[in-house]
Design an enzyme around this catalytic site. Structure first.
Site, PDB file in Angstrom:
ATOM      1  CE1 TYR A 135      97.754 -51.679 120.558  1.00 37.19           C
ATOM      2  CE2 TYR A 135      98.634 -53.870 120.965  1.00 37.19           C
ATOM      3  CZ  TYR A 135      98.676 -52.677 120.281  1.00 37.19           C
ATOM      4  OH  TYR A 135      99.625 -52.488 119.317  1.00 37.19           O
ATOM      5  CE  LYS A 190      94.706 -35.945 118.415  1.00 38.51           C
ATOM      6  NZ  LYS A 190      95.549 -35.069 117.568  1.00 38.51           N
ATOM      7  CG  ASP A 222      99.033 -34.434 116.565  1.00 37.73           C
ATOM      8  OD1 ASP A 222      99.334 -34.285 117.774  1.00 37.73           O
ATOM      9  OD2 ASP A 222      98.198 -33.708 115.987  1.00 37.73           O
ATOM     10  CG  ASP A 246     102.194 -50.963 118.238  1.00 41.60           C
ATOM     11  OD1 ASP A 246     103.204 -51.695 118.236  1.00 41.60           O
ATOM     12  OD2 ASP A 246     101.333 -50.984 117.331  1.00 41.60           O
ATOM     13  CG  ASP A 250     107.300 -50.378 114.879  1.00 39.16           C
ATOM     14  OD1 ASP A 250     107.582 -50.992 115.916  1.00 39.16           O
ATOM     15  OD2 ASP A 250     106.873 -50.934 113.845  1.00 39.16           O
TER      16      ASP A 250
HETATM   17  C1  IPM Z   1     104.729 -54.899 119.384  1.00 40.97           C
HETATM   18  C2  IPM Z   1     103.935 -55.597 118.320  1.00 40.97           C
HETATM   19  C3  IPM Z   1     102.674 -56.194 118.951  1.00 40.97           C
HETATM   20  C4  IPM Z   1     101.868 -55.037 119.484  1.00 40.97           C
HETATM   21  C5  IPM Z   1     101.830 -57.092 118.046  1.00 40.97           C
HETATM   22  C6  IPM Z   1     102.636 -58.232 117.471  1.00 40.97           C
HETATM   23  C7  IPM Z   1     100.610 -57.633 118.756  1.00 40.97           C
HETATM   24  O1  IPM Z   1     103.639 -54.735 117.272  1.00 40.97           O
HETATM   25  O2  IPM Z   1     105.122 -55.559 120.363  1.00 40.97           O
HETATM   26  O3  IPM Z   1     104.981 -53.706 119.251  1.00 40.97           O
HETATM   27  O4  IPM Z   1     101.078 -54.419 118.742  1.00 40.97           O
HETATM   28  O5  IPM Z   1     102.011 -54.739 120.671  1.00 40.97           O
HETATM   29 MG    MG Z   2     104.609 -52.860 117.426  1.00 37.51          MG
END
Ligand code: IPM
Ligand code: MG
Length: 356
Positions: A135, A190, A222, A246, A250
């Site tokens: 990042y 990884k 993975d 990240d 999710d």
């Molecule tokens: C998160 C989001 C952010 C990230 C984006 C909006 C930059 O997806 O906080 O998970 O990738 O960290």
């Molecule tokens: Mg995110």
């Protein structure tokens, strides 16, 4: 106690408004100051993270953040895109430790796409390193390839890198968090392919020597992605780098029924923190009053616990959220048969009511 309130874009303004109402319903003295961030700040000031907004965040004890982003900004130069606001805040405030708990509330077992027996009772904590990795790694950019499969072609590149102190400090955060929970850390890497993550694995193993009471296991990313949907209850604390965190967070959100339920805390070494829902700005439902404010309200609870030293107020909010779920109130994202569909403001009002 000073809170910088940064609602941002899309549903950010709607959900943060509800969290602010919940905070105001506690009998505590806060100073709250609101500022623009993301696309909204770009429209008004020509930059997603104006100097004044950054200053406010730096001077506050905590930042309550909504969400940033809208497809309409996708064509802007990268430094002007809304996402740069949250990345800039993380960087400038040094918010390296990101906590993303994924808890499956019994009432929402049916809202997940996974089988009830797989997720009921789930309580895991993802600790994501937030200021390093690909990042932020330099160099990055575009250039003409001098080697590789197509010398002479245009190419783009980013740099994945971690220094030893960066890995050490997030490993300490994970082991200490595990001590307060079920004493198990899964470090996700990884290492089979990437030098950066072989190093990650080696450093985490070294730090582990200081925590003999905590179990450490290593897992490739993975496999971790697969195990999260196969048998998520095997995890207690997951610690991983910025990009893997990240993605996995999710995925973990879906185990809880909806990403609209997942709060997060991002802390620096001084326990100053930024608190935001794990979800995004959802421009497709913005302004409709249907977004789920609970992730933001639960983020406000984390703020009280981690940055404002008000653990009892945090517990009150968490209990109020459980109470409204028990009453059967559901925003559309968590709605199922036999429950009552409510909008953003009704949900916020119900939490305030339950607090009293
Ligand atoms: C998160 C989001 C952010 C990230 C984006 C909006 C930059 O997806 O906080 O998970 O990738 O960290
Ligand atoms: Mg995110």
């Amino acid at each position: 106690m000073k809170i910088a309130v940064l609602p941002g874009d899309g549903i950010g303004t709607e959900i943060v408004a509800e969290a602010v109402k919940v905070l105001q319903a506690l009998d505590l003295q806060f100073e709250m100051e609101t500022a623009l961030v993301g696309g909204a700040a770009y429209e008004a000031h020509g930059h997603p993270l104006p100097e004044s907004t950054l200053k406010l965040a730096q001077q506050a004890d905590a930042v309550l953040f909504g969400a940033v982003g809208d497809w309409k900004y996708d064509k802007l130069d990268r430094p002007l895109r809304p996402e740069q606001a949250i990345l800039g805040l993380r960087k400038h405030l040094g918010l390296f430790a990101n906590f993303r708990p994924a808890i499956c509330y019994p009432e929402l077992v049916g809202a997940s796409t996974l089988k009830p027996e797989v997720i009921s009772g789930l309580d895991i904590l993802i600790i994501r390193e937030l200021t390093g990795d690909i990042y932020f790694g330099q160099p990055r950019g575009r250039r003409t390839a001098v080697d590789g499969h197509f010398p002479g072609a245009d190419e783009a590149f980013d740099t994945m890198r971690y220094s030893k102190p960066e890995i050490e400090r997030i490993a300490h955060v994970a082991f200490q968090a595990a001590r307060k929970r079920n004493k198990k850390v899964t470090s996700v890497d990884k290492a089979n392919v990437l030098e950066t993550f072989q190093f990650w694995k080696d450093v985490v193993t070294e730090v582990h020597a200081q925590y003999p009471d905590v179990e450490l296991e290593h897992m490739y990313v993975d496999n971790a992605a697969m195990q999260l949907v196969r048998a998520p209850k095997q995890f207690d604390v997951i610690v991983t780098g910025n990009m893997f965190g990240d993605i996995l967070s999710d995925e973990a959100a879906m185990l809880t029924g909806s990403i609209g339920m997942l709060p997060s805390a991002s802390l620096n070494a001084r326990n100053q923190g930024l608190y935001e829902p794990s979800h995004g700005s959802a421009p497709d439902i913005a302004g409709k009053g249907v977004a789920n404010p609970l992730a933001t309200i639960l983020s406000a609870a984390m703020m009280l616990r981690f940055s404002l030293n008000q653990p009892q107020a945090a517990e009150r909010i968490e209990a109020a959220v459980k109470a409204v779920l028990a009453q059967g109130l559901r925003t559309p994202d968590i709605h199922s048969e036999g429950t009552t569909r409510v909008g953003t403001a009704e949900m916020g009002a119900a939490v305030v009511q339950a607090l009293r």
